[in-house]
Design an enzyme around this catalytic site. Structure first.
Site, PDB file in Angstrom:
ATOM      1  N   GLU A 285      -0.636   5.880  -7.807  1.00 23.47           N
ATOM      2  CA  GLU A 285      -0.483   4.659  -7.011  1.00 23.47           C
ATOM      3  C   GLU A 285      -1.553   4.509  -5.924  1.00 23.47           C
ATOM      4  OE1 GLU A 285       3.737   2.954  -7.142  1.00 23.47           O
ATOM      5  OE2 GLU A 285       3.879   4.814  -5.985  1.00 23.47           O
TER       6      GLU A 285
ATOM      7  N   HIS B  89       2.319   4.806   2.020  1.00 24.01           N
ATOM      8  CA  HIS B  89       3.289   4.331   1.030  1.00 24.01           C
ATOM      9  C   HIS B  89       4.343   5.404   0.863  1.00 24.01           C
ATOM     10  CE1 HIS B  89       5.309   3.085  -2.543  1.00 24.01           C
ATOM     11  NE2 HIS B  89       4.876   4.121  -3.220  1.00 24.01           N
TER      12      HIS B  89
ATOM     13  N   HIS C 269       8.975   6.192   0.055  1.00 20.30           N
ATOM     14  CA  HIS C 269      10.262   5.743  -0.508  1.00 20.30           C
ATOM     15  C   HIS C 269      11.410   6.006   0.458  1.00 20.30           C
ATOM     16  CE1 HIS C 269       8.173   7.103  -4.497  1.00 20.30           C
ATOM     17  NE2 HIS C 269       7.605   6.037  -3.988  1.00 20.30           N
TER      18      HIS C 269
ATOM     19  N   HIS D  92      11.905   0.359  -4.801  1.00 15.05           N
ATOM     20  CA  HIS D  92      10.852   1.350  -4.847  1.00 15.05           C
ATOM     21  C   HIS D  92      10.544   1.968  -3.480  1.00 15.05           C
ATOM     22  CE1 HIS D  92       6.356   2.117  -6.144  1.00 15.05           C
ATOM     23  NE2 HIS D  92       6.883   3.138  -5.519  1.00 15.05           N
TER      24      HIS D  92
END
Lengths: 250, 250, 250, 250
Positions: A77, A96, A98, A167
């Site tokens: 990613e 980024h 979760h 996500h």
């Protein structure tokens, strides 16, 4: 001026802080733009952030290609980072992750995730929700190519954080220290908001003026900001690595 | 090809990971099918998973009998494993546990436990709820004989996870690494879903197409899957034991 | 009579306890009034409470000025302490923190935060909510000058704890040991109350008579109070520092 | 037959387990009846359970008086233990604690706290709520004399656990191992029930027949029960102290 060696050292610290503060686990990553080449950024190879050391940091071009030949696996990613750095010249660092407590706000649409606590102010006035299905249909939900990264960046727009449905989230900021701070306080703001919803009644979000006032007062090396960075680094076991990346090393 | 010695080593790691990730405590267990004899499986003797070492692993036939004479106590509920291995030739590994956050979904029937986060996709489209009372009336809720294990397996059917009312869950997968992953993300998916219910509004579950896309892309030794396995093993204090069970040892 | 050296030692212990009990993190602070000069108080320099040692304790006048010249940064929000000590001659110690579970009660107004558990009784009958915006408009939410500290103290009035909207709380008490206790039990009382709201039905708060009865029975060196202080100090790794500040050292 | 020396050793282990499992903190206590003199019981002196060693165990008569002269402070609430041992000849061990997650069920009356998970079955069919105010009016909520202890025991009646409004709970059982188990699983059952309420819909409590079936199958030295005791002792750092109190030592 930012010294590259210190900045990469900060990136290792950022990985460890995010792991210790449970923003990332085996997954999630943090990047920083090259201070002298705005078309490049630094990101670890595919590795749990808790385990990242200086040798694991790679340099990428904005389309997600490693600058030097690399045989070790890279994060699938990485296009999240490239897409945002490309679209937002003002952004110097991206996270980024979760983090569990933000997920509900991307799964239902009833309560906007906005700042309710002063430490959440850096989210800004609006947190858009990106649903990968809107443009790409049925996927594995991962941002696996540049086109998807660019679409995510488009949804982020001028804001600081974007939720990714089912996500996680991506946060972008003017400095590494700021984006780590944003990522740490994001789940706290989410928890405070969820509990306020459970209590019921009208929610007092921070006003636009309050968000602006906090934003104006922010500096990555103010005693207040630095205090948290040092504290988190210490808790994460890397207090000894802390340097000032705005100063020469040593 | 799977090497038996490495596979049993993986089973020890799996026990430790599930304990450290708080999927199991004093109770709960994980098994793996014998790679060369599909009518047998491996499971620890009656012991808290956190304490399991190679010497504690026993070999069982599908009706729950130890292959070698064994004087140490065995798990009462080994029939969960035998029942599922018998009914599902595709299943190579099974977890049974009482992870707290999945329990509410078996106690009330208002919200189906289905994937809402990408890491929960391996639950699949449907998670049936097995109520032991439906067929066996008033019991101590434990799966204490083969008939009960077979009834549970029948309820599981072609799915990956079955909730057990007032008790816990059982998960089944194509590999040990996958079933551990499923068991770790199951409670996280449950928590995200519960909080989404608390926020209110329509829940966006993963679509069938998204579940299928994720399932197609899964491989137990992909960098992404392996990254979590190594990370969890490291956190659980058994990082040094990690080997690749698809390769010869040493 | 309180011995100053022991009192400052207690202030270090208080910092560590509040950190270990997760009342404070990088932010939040605890102060104590000078036992012989009621127009002065002691508070750490700008530092995460977990890291505070005797060398970090500074002496301030009530308007927030360090008594001795000090080159190290001081807490921006020291005016919370000065404001309360000025307005309340009975108060000997103050805590300000952002403990997560009290935040919702300042964000919505539907459920008053009042004692529902016996250990929460020291909150008293009423916990006012101070919204900095009421008088000061759009700010960064921090109590950054004496006027704001005085306004907060006015809202606190004769009570023991005041919630600060979108920010945290301030607690005031007759002794350091009591204010630490109050700050530790405040989030627990908040959690019990939130969960009672979630269960639904009429909430049984402690009665005025119960609050009074508990208040009358309180003593900072009673075996019950002392037991917790020693326990918390021990958990926080400073059990070896514990002395009795009502007795001479050594 | 129970050997006294081993039983007192078990009482130390019980203190440590309850502390480690967060059933008790600075407060809360566990007692065991004298195996040869049913009019006496053992309980620690006033001390946080985590710190209890064999030297801290005292012998009491049922009216809460130490059998031997004792200069160290004793628990104010020892009358909980005396009251229950007096009223219930079948009870051999008692726990009193403030475990946070059971408190809401004593603060509101909308949802009865009853077993919803198999490990909660030992609560039994009914958990009465004792409100000290019903008979004693405005108190400090503590059970501070024999009359109050007897009134609590009367409310407990033939059941296993009684909630104390705004305060905590008391559990009583046939053995020390069983009462520790009950106290550990009580908060878990409470959490599962609270979350089921949050999901909404009709709650499936354990049936009377299921509670009876589990009760019939229980033995303090069955492999399943013993597995948890050993596991918890190990986690609490006293695994090395474990002996079998139904066997001679050594």
């Amino acid at each position: 001026m930012v010294h590259l060696e210190n900045l990469l050292n900060d990136l290792v610290i950022a990985n460890r802080i995010l792991a210790h503060e449970q923003v990332v686990d085996a997954y999630g990553h943090v990047s920083v733009r090259h201070p002298e080449r705005s078309d490049r950024f630094f990101l670890a190879r595919s590795l749990a952030p808790e385990l990242v050391t200086p040798d694991d940091i790679l340099e990428f071009t904005l389309d997600g290609k490693p600058v030097k030949e690399e045989r070790r696996p890279v994060y699938l990613e990485r296009f999240i980072h490239g897409g945002i750095f490309e679209a937002r010249p003002d952004v110097m660092a991206v996270v980024h992750a979760h983090a569990e407590d933000i997920l509900p706000f991307g799964i239902v649409n009833s309560t906007p995730l906005r700042p309710v606590i002063h430490s959440g102010s850096f989210l800004g006035t609006h947190v858009p929700i990106w649903d990968i299905a809107d443009r790409f249909g049925d996927t594995n939900l991962l941002v696996a190519n540049l086109e998807q990264g660019q679409d995510l960046a488009k949804c982020l727009g001028k804001w600081n954080t974007v939720l990714m449905r089912g996500h996680g989230f991506a946060s972008a900021a003017r400095s590494l220290i700021e984006v780590v701070r944003m990522a740490v306080f994001l789940p706290r703001n989410a928890r405070a908001l969820l509990k306020a919803v459970q209590l019921g009644g009208q929610i007092k979000y921070l006003s636009q003026g309050e968000i602006d006032a906090r934003n104006r007062g922010y500096g990555p090396y103010s005693p207040e900001t630095w205090r948290a960075w040092e504290y988190w680094a210490n808790k994460a076991g890397v207090g000894n690595l802390v340097t000032r990346s705005d100063r020469p090393k040593g």
